[in-house]
Motif scaffolding. Structure first.
Motif, mmCIF file in Angstrom:
data_model
loop_
_atom_site.group_PDB
_atom_site.id
_atom_site.type_symbol
_atom_site.label_atom_id
_atom_site.label_comp_id
_atom_site.label_asym_id
_atom_site.label_seq_id
_atom_site.Cartn_x
_atom_site.Cartn_y
_atom_site.Cartn_z
ATOM 1 N N UNK A 125 -5.917 -18.080 5.521
ATOM 2 C CA UNK A 125 -5.276 -19.349 5.864
ATOM 3 C C UNK A 125 -3.849 -19.098 6.325
ATOM 4 N N UNK A 126 -3.331 -20.004 7.118
ATOM 5 C CA UNK A 126 -1.963 -19.867 7.611
ATOM 6 C C UNK A 126 -1.001 -20.523 6.635
ATOM 7 N N UNK A 127 0.200 -20.037 6.500
ATOM 8 C CA UNK A 127 0.791 -18.874 7.153
ATOM 9 C C UNK A 127 0.285 -17.583 6.516
ATOM 10 N N UNK A 128 0.169 -16.550 7.344
ATOM 11 C CA UNK A 128 -0.332 -15.261 6.879
ATOM 12 C C UNK A 128 0.528 -14.155 7.469
ATOM 13 N N UNK A 129 0.622 -13.073 6.716
ATOM 14 C CA UNK A 129 1.446 -11.942 7.121
ATOM 15 C C UNK A 129 0.639 -10.665 7.002
ATOM 16 N N UNK A 130 1.054 -9.629 7.748
ATOM 17 C CA UNK A 130 0.352 -8.350 7.754
ATOM 18 C C UNK A 130 1.365 -7.228 7.567
ATOM 19 N N UNK A 131 1.017 -6.282 6.679
ATOM 20 C CA UNK A 131 1.782 -5.053 6.519
ATOM 21 C C UNK A 131 0.870 -3.907 6.939
ATOM 22 N N UNK A 132 1.332 -3.098 7.895
ATOM 23 C CA UNK A 132 0.620 -1.882 8.291
ATOM 24 C C UNK A 132 1.207 -0.744 7.474
ATOM 25 N N UNK A 133 0.410 -0.221 6.545
ATOM 26 C CA UNK A 133 0.901 0.794 5.617
ATOM 27 C C UNK A 133 0.471 2.177 6.070
ATOM 28 N N UNK A 134 1.426 3.024 6.340
ATOM 29 C CA UNK A 134 1.141 4.403 6.705
ATOM 30 C C UNK A 134 1.146 4.637 8.203
ATOM 31 N N UNK A 135 1.222 5.903 8.554
ATOM 32 C CA UNK A 135 1.272 6.291 9.965
ATOM 33 C C UNK A 135 -0.028 5.956 10.686
ATOM 34 N N UNK A 136 -1.156 6.087 10.001
ATOM 35 C CA UNK A 136 -2.448 5.833 10.652
ATOM 36 C C UNK A 136 -2.617 4.366 11.009
ATOM 37 N N UNK A 137 -2.254 3.472 10.108
ATOM 38 C CA UNK A 137 -2.378 2.048 10.399
ATOM 39 C C UNK A 137 -1.352 1.614 11.437
ATOM 40 N N UNK A 138 -0.190 2.249 11.443
ATOM 41 C CA UNK A 138 0.866 1.860 12.377
ATOM 42 C C UNK A 138 0.635 2.385 13.784
#
Length: 193
Positions: free
Chosen positions: A120-133
């Motif tokens: 549901x909104x609002x939603x946030x995303x964290x890309x953790x690590x070099x592979x996800x980034x």
């Protein structure tokens, strides 16, 4: 005792009277007097942003070695509960933060996007690590070269794998963005389709 312009301006009030140079205090400011330091003055937007930032419920999407580091932030040593992010949800409908930890294969891109769309909104995303980034050391046809190609990422946590302290720092930085009123990344940049 009249309340000066600087006192109300310190609270973030940006009314015409506060910003107008040489203009004296208004009727409200005069009536407020000594009561102002005893009141908590804020706006509804700031109160909502504080509540959203202080109660982030993450949804985990652990795919590789970074997931082990992500799991450790709920331990007594790091205690993410003190920042209001203690409740890891297994349902995307109850979460507002998606932590993508590890390499994302092209085969997993569709399920990741489905989970993101179910939040549901609002939603946030964290890309953790070099592979996800950025795909990390896996520069090949099987691994997605950055999760931001399928979801809008708010915070990138660098490292291979990043320490739990780095993820805690990323969550704190996200909370600062939310409390400052910065909109989620999908509102700023849009989401790839």
């Amino acid at each position: 005792m009249a309340v000066g312009k600087k006192r109300l301006a310190q609270y973030g009030l940006k009314s015409e009277r506060v910003l107008w140079q040489g203009k004296g205090p208004g009727v409200f400011e005069q009536e407020l007097g000594d009561l102002e330091p005893q009141l908590g003055l804020t706006t509804v937007e700031k109160a909502v942003a504080w509540a959203q930032g202080s109660s982030i419920w993450p949804d985990t999407f652990g795919l590789a070695c970074c997931a082990i580091e992500m799991m450790s932030i709920v331990s007594a040593r790091y205690d993410i509960a003190r920042f209001g992010a203690e409740v890891f949800r297994s349902s995307p409908r109850q979460a507002d933060l998606l932590i993508v930890s590890g390499r994302v294969a092209h085969k997993m891109a569709a399920p990741l996007r489905q989970i993101y769309d179910q939040m549901l909104e609002p939603k946030w995303v964290i890309a953790m690590g070099a592979c996800a980034s950025s795909g990390g050391m896996f520069n090949n046809y099987a691994v997605l070269q950055g999760v931001d190609k399928i979801v809008a990422v708010d915070i990138h946590v660098p490292g291979c794998p990043p320490r739990p302290e780095a993820l805690v720092e990323g969550i704190i930085r996200l909370q600062e963005k939310i409390k400052a009123g910065v909109p989620p990344a999908y509102e700023i940049r849009g989401v790839a389709s």
